[in-house]
Write a protein that holds these residues in place. Structure first.
Motif: not given
Length: 231
Positions: A135-136, A146-147, A197-203, A214-217
């Motif tokens: 994607h990036l 992105i979708g 992505l890792a932070r969100a997953w771990q949360a 993972a895509a917000e920026s």
């Protein structure tokens, strides 16, 4: 999932379901976790390097099913792979190695053939990393929209979350990858996305929220001249 795979006929939805069912049956036929991992890796190997997106589509078919046992089988197999640091991976060209051919005029399509990209260094990436890089970054593949990226990533994470081991180990791996600046496989922007992505997953966020994190920026990554396609 939408659209065609580059360079191959588009599998029908029924063909994908049959293939996914055969994969699950092959995994279910063996109790040994190591053997199941060997089965999964053999599927990837038989598909071939250029068909790794088809493997991702098979995973998405399983993720979309209502067969919880099948999802757990696949996710547990990835848990084994993460524990062994031996993920069934696909190859993408390294971002720093992709250079345009020298030309004084318009580029011919043949200049961007598979042979051109085949000469660049590549690294095997697990399914989550593969989607992020596809994607990036500029690779031998046309950029993933992105979708479709968010949709595919959310389904994949939802599938992997059926294994407690994968749910813990995969974000740990992504966080470690995000810290590694020496490999050359990831741009700084990609590492930032992997870390988010890792932070969100771990949360423990829902898969859709993890995919959005993972895509917000994404807006910070210039793409005006990039060709974008679906998976």
């Amino acid at each position: 999932m939408h659209a065609a795979l580059a360079g191959s006929p588009v599998p029908s939805a029924e063909a994908l379901r049959r293939s996914a069912a055969r994969l699950v049956a092959a995994l279910a036929a063996h109790d040994d976790a190591e053997y199941r991992l060997a089965v999964l890796k053999r599927v990837v190997r038989r598909l071939g390097e250029e068909q790794y997106p088809l493997f991702l589509r098979l995973l998405n078919v399983i993720a979309e099913s209502d067969d919880t046992r099948a999802k757990r089988l696949v996710a547990d197999t990835f848990g084994t792979a993460l524990r062994r640091m031996d993920l069934p991976g696909g190859a993408l060209s390294s971002w720093g190695a992709t250079r345009l051919p020298e030309s004084t005029g318009p580029l011919a399509a043949s200049a961007l053939s598979g042979h051109f990209f085949g000469a660049t260094p590549r690294r095997l990436l697990g399914p989550v990393e593969y989607l992020v890089v596809w994607h990036l970054q500029r690779t031998q593949r046309v950029t993933l929209g992105i979708g479709t990226f968010q949709q595919a990533l959310a389904k994949l994470i939802g599938l992997l979350d059926h294994s407690a081991e994968a749910r813990v180990l995969y974000p740990q791996k992504l966080a470690a990858d995000a810290q590694n600046e020496l490999e050359g496989a990831y741009t700084r922007t990609t590492r930032e996305h992997l870390a988010a992505l890792a932070r969100a997953w771990q949360a423990g966020l829902p898969p859709g929220d993890i995919a959005r994190a993972a895509a917000e920026s994404h807006a910070d990554t210039p793409q005006r001249t990039w060709i974008v396609r679906d998976l």
